[in-house]
Enzyme design. Sequence first.
Site, short mmCIF file in Angstrom:
data_model
loop_
_atom_site.label_atom_id
_atom_site.label_comp_id
_atom_site.label_asym_id
_atom_site.label_seq_id
_atom_site.Cartn_x
_atom_site.Cartn_y
_atom_site.Cartn_z
N THR A 192 0.79 -1.55 0.09
CA THR A 192 -0.04 -0.12 -0.16
C THR A 192 0.92 1.38 0.12
O THR A 192 0.89 2.33 -1.16
CB THR A 192 -0.87 -0.20 1.48
N TRP A 236 4.38 2.01 -0.35
CA TRP A 236 5.31 1.99 -1.82
C TRP A 236 4.19 2.27 -2.96
O TRP A 236 4.31 3.10 -3.79
CB TRP A 236 5.25 0.11 -1.94
N HIS A 281 -8.64 -0.02 2.46
CA HIS A 281 -8.12 -1.54 2.41
C HIS A 281 -9.35 -1.98 2.77
O HIS A 281 -10.20 -3.78 2.67
CB HIS A 281 -7.62 -1.53 3.90
N SER A 330 4.24 -10.81 6.22
CA SER A 330 4.67 -9.64 6.06
C SER A 330 3.27 -9.81 6.91
O SER A 330 3.92 -9.20 8.08
CB SER A 330 4.27 -9.38 4.54
#
Length: 166
Positions: A49, A51, A101, A128
């Site tokens: 996100t 990035w 999201h 992650s």
Amino acid sequence: MEKLNEYLSKYKGFVFPTYILLVEHIDSLQNFEIRDSDVFLVTYGRSGTIWTQNIIMSICDSECTDETEFPNNMKKMPWLEYPPGNMDYSTRASPRFFTSHLNTALMPPGLREKKPKIVYVARNPNVSYFHFYRVWTKLETPRSFQEFLQEFIAGDVGGSSWFDHI
């Protein structure tokens, strides 16, 4: 609103971190006015996100890239579901940039009726996300990767089911 544990709550079938869930705001998104010039970045958590926000803001020649007015990503591309302070998104100049999201069921209906730009990033974030859960103090620390993976597969993590989201 159903409280799953001290850290997570489920509202309208979506799992939110309890500490930032504002039910009234989530409900108000059903009346949120979409503009054709709006740009939305939609991702599941831990899917690139921040990035992608930086890429979008670097590509778009916009007043929203002004570092004095918008010093960080939260101001440049605010979260649709987690507004910082009492920010009134309707007063933002076009094009407006948003991050979310949320799954499609909770997004403003105007996304289907208008023609905003939507960038969707899909990535399997389970490893992650596990490490994020381990270091983020506002989420319950999983005892093991296997335990977290079961919760992730069941959709009992912030952001609900990755499988449903993508």
